[in-house]
Scaffold this motif. Structure first.
Motif, PDB file in Angstrom:
ATOM      1  N   LEU A  72       0.810  -1.213   0.000  1.00  0.00           N
ATOM      2  CA  LEU A  72       0.000   0.000   0.000  1.00  0.00           C
ATOM      3  C   LEU A  72       0.851   1.274   0.000  1.00  0.00           C
ATOM      4  CD1 LEU A  72      -2.743  -1.115   2.539  1.00  0.00           C
ATOM      5  CD2 LEU A  72      -2.909  -1.045   0.034  1.00  0.00           C
ATOM      6  N   GLY A  73       2.112   1.136   0.356  1.00  0.00           N
ATOM      7  CA  GLY A  73       2.985   2.302   0.426  1.00  0.00           C
ATOM      8  C   GLY A  73       2.750   3.126   1.674  1.00  0.00           C
ATOM      9  N   ILE A  74       2.391   2.462   2.768  1.00  0.00           N
ATOM     10  CA  ILE A  74       2.153   3.130   4.050  1.00  0.00           C
ATOM     11  C   ILE A  74       3.289   2.744   5.000  1.00  0.00           C
ATOM     12  CG2 ILE A  74       0.581   3.384   6.003  1.00  0.00           C
ATOM     13  CD1 ILE A  74      -1.672   2.401   4.132  1.00  0.00           C
ATOM     14  N   PHE A  75       3.942   3.741   5.588  1.00  0.00           N
ATOM     15  CA  PHE A  75       5.090   3.480   6.468  1.00  0.00           C
ATOM     16  C   PHE A  75       6.036   2.466   5.833  1.00  0.00           C
ATOM     17  CE2 PHE A  75       1.831   4.697   9.752  1.00  0.00           C
ATOM     18  CZ  PHE A  75       2.377   5.924  10.040  1.00  0.00           C
ATOM     19  N   THR A  76       6.341   2.666   4.587  1.00  0.00           N
ATOM     20  CA  THR A  76       7.106   1.699   3.800  1.00  0.00           C
ATOM     21  C   THR A  76       8.464   1.401   4.411  1.00  0.00           C
ATOM     22  OG1 THR A  76       5.963   2.433   1.816  1.00  0.00           O
ATOM     23  CG2 THR A  76       8.008   1.207   1.505  1.00  0.00           C
ATOM     24  N   ARG A  77       9.180   2.421   4.808  1.00  0.00           N
ATOM     25  CA  ARG A  77      10.524   2.194   5.339  1.00  0.00           C
ATOM     26  C   ARG A  77      10.515   1.381   6.631  1.00  0.00           C
ATOM     27  NH1 ARG A  77      11.614   7.307   2.536  1.00  0.00           N
ATOM     28  NH2 ARG A  77      13.396   6.907   1.180  1.00  0.00           N
ATOM     29  N   PRO A  78       9.733   1.757   7.641  1.00  0.00           N
ATOM     30  CA  PRO A  78       9.709   0.913   8.844  1.00  0.00           C
ATOM     31  C   PRO A  78       9.188  -0.492   8.564  1.00  0.00           C
ATOM     32  CG  PRO A  78       8.531   2.982   9.236  1.00  0.00           C
ATOM     33  CD  PRO A  78       8.959   2.980   7.820  1.00  0.00           C
ATOM     34  N   ALA A  79       8.179  -0.599   7.695  1.00  0.00           N
ATOM     35  CA  ALA A  79       7.643  -1.926   7.362  1.00  0.00           C
ATOM     36  C   ALA A  79       8.714  -2.780   6.698  1.00  0.00           C
ATOM     37  CB  ALA A  79       6.427  -1.784   6.449  1.00  0.00           C
ATOM     38  N   ALA A  80       9.512  -2.182   5.828  1.00  0.00           N
ATOM     39  CA  ALA A  80      10.570  -2.925   5.152  1.00  0.00           C
ATOM     40  C   ALA A  80      11.644  -3.371   6.139  1.00  0.00           C
ATOM     41  CB  ALA A  80      11.191  -2.082   4.043  1.00  0.00           C
ATOM     42  N   LEU A  81      11.922  -2.576   7.148  1.00  0.00           N
ATOM     43  CA  LEU A  81      12.886  -2.994   8.170  1.00  0.00           C
ATOM     44  C   LEU A  81      12.343  -4.149   9.000  1.00  0.00           C
ATOM     45  CD1 LEU A  81      14.383   0.433   9.323  1.00  0.00           C
ATOM     46  CD2 LEU A  81      15.445  -1.324   7.864  1.00  0.00           C
ATOM     47  N   VAL A  82      11.059  -4.117   9.314  1.00  0.00           N
ATOM     48  CA  VAL A  82      10.434  -5.247  10.017  1.00  0.00           C
ATOM     49  C   VAL A  82      10.510  -6.501   9.139  1.00  0.00           C
ATOM     50  CG1 VAL A  82       8.226  -6.148  10.864  1.00  0.00           C
ATOM     51  CG2 VAL A  82       8.940  -3.825  11.457  1.00  0.00           C
ATOM     52  N   PHE A  83      10.237  -6.334   7.869  1.00  0.00           N
ATOM     53  CA  PHE A  83      10.322  -7.410   6.870  1.00  0.00           C
ATOM     54  C   PHE A  83      11.720  -8.033   6.893  1.00  0.00           C
ATOM     55  CE2 PHE A  83      11.175  -8.638   2.449  1.00  0.00           C
ATOM     56  CZ  PHE A  83      10.001  -9.197   2.004  1.00  0.00           C
ATOM     57  N   SER A  84      12.760  -7.190   6.847  1.00  0.00           N
ATOM     58  CA  SER A  84      14.139  -7.690   6.853  1.00  0.00           C
ATOM     59  C   SER A  84      14.490  -8.345   8.185  1.00  0.00           C
ATOM     60  CB  SER A  84      15.131  -6.559   6.554  1.00  0.00           C
ATOM     61  OG  SER A  84      15.055  -6.190   5.214  1.00  0.00           O
ATOM     62  N   PHE A  85      14.028  -7.759   9.279  1.00  0.00           N
ATOM     63  CA  PHE A  85      14.283  -8.343  10.595  1.00  0.00           C
ATOM     64  C   PHE A  85      13.666  -9.735  10.690  1.00  0.00           C
ATOM     65  CE2 PHE A  85      13.019  -9.112  15.022  1.00  0.00           C
ATOM     66  CZ  PHE A  85      14.280  -9.090  15.627  1.00  0.00           C
ATOM     67  N   THR A  86      12.478  -9.896  10.129  1.00  0.00           N
ATOM     68  CA  THR A  86      11.818 -11.203  10.117  1.00  0.00           C
ATOM     69  C   THR A  86      12.690 -12.229   9.400  1.00  0.00           C
ATOM     70  OG1 THR A  86       9.654 -10.150  10.152  1.00  0.00           O
ATOM     71  CG2 THR A  86       9.730 -12.440   9.394  1.00  0.00           C
ATOM     72  N   MET A  87      13.321 -11.805   8.306  1.00  0.00           N
ATOM     73  CA  MET A  87      14.201 -12.716   7.565  1.00  0.00           C
ATOM     74  C   MET A  87      15.459 -13.050   8.358  1.00  0.00           C
ATOM     75  SD  MET A  87      12.666 -13.593   4.859  1.00  0.00           S
ATOM     76  CE  MET A  87      11.387 -13.730   6.079  1.00  0.00           C
ATOM     77  N   LEU A  88      15.960 -12.091   9.102  1.00  0.00           N
ATOM     78  CA  LEU A  88      17.121 -12.347   9.953  1.00  0.00           C
ATOM     79  C   LEU A  88      16.782 -13.377  11.026  1.00  0.00           C
ATOM     80  CD1 LEU A  88      20.032 -11.609  10.703  1.00  0.00           C
ATOM     81  CD2 LEU A  88      19.096  -9.770  12.117  1.00  0.00           C
ATOM     82  N   VAL A  89      15.635 -13.221  11.650  1.00  0.00           N
ATOM     83  CA  VAL A  89      15.194 -14.183  12.666  1.00  0.00           C
ATOM     84  C   VAL A  89      14.984 -15.564  12.027  1.00  0.00           C
ATOM     85  CG1 VAL A  89      13.337 -14.780  14.280  1.00  0.00           C
ATOM     86  CG2 VAL A  89      14.195 -12.427  14.163  1.00  0.00           C
TER      87      VAL A  89
END
Length: 140
Positions: A72-89
């Motif tokens: 949706l393009g809402i809070f894209t940057r923080p959402a993308a960091l959460v996305f990457s953190f999920t992959m790290l975990v």
């Protein structure tokens, strides 16, 4: 000819949208699977590592909520960091030894997780661009 092609393809906002949609939608399939089949396997892996199983519910944030926000393009940057953190975990839970391995077809052992991780970082640095449901750029 080259200048014409470069002008034709110079669409950074479209590129950001394609990147966001591609990786977010592919990740949402993983989240949807866990929503349907449950997260018992993830909770088991967490408890094997001495962590409480309820942390496993965070997978819904990283694999459904964050990708939906990115689409949706809402809070894209923080959402993308959460996305990457999920992959790290996921990497740390599943197979940290895969970083030094190759698959039977010559791919890097951690490739699938790494591709999502780095795509999330790229999206975090790029932002949503102008294609967003939010008009206010502060919310993108």
């Amino acid at each position: 000819m080259v200048n014409w092609f470069n002008r034709l393809m110079d669409r950074p906002d479209l590129g950001k949208l394609i990147l966001r949609l591609a990786f977010s939608i592919m990740m949402m399939f993983h989240g949807w699977h866990k929503l349907i089949d449950g997260i018992e396997n993830i909770q088991g892996m967490l408890t094997q590592h001495g962590l409480p199983g309820f942390i496993g519910y965070g997978v819904f944030i990283g694999e459904l909520v964050a990708p939906l926000l990115m689409v949706l393009g809402i809070f894209t940057r923080p959402a993308a960091l959460v996305f990457s953190f999920t992959m790290l975990v996921a990497y740390l839970l599943i197979d940290p030894g895969s970083v030094l391995t190759l698959t039977k077809v010559g791919a890097w052992g951690a490739e699938d997780i790494a591709v999502y991780f780095f795509a999330g970082l790229a999206i975090a640095f790029l932002g949503s661009g102008r294609y967003s449901v939010m008009k206010n750029p502060d919310w993108r």
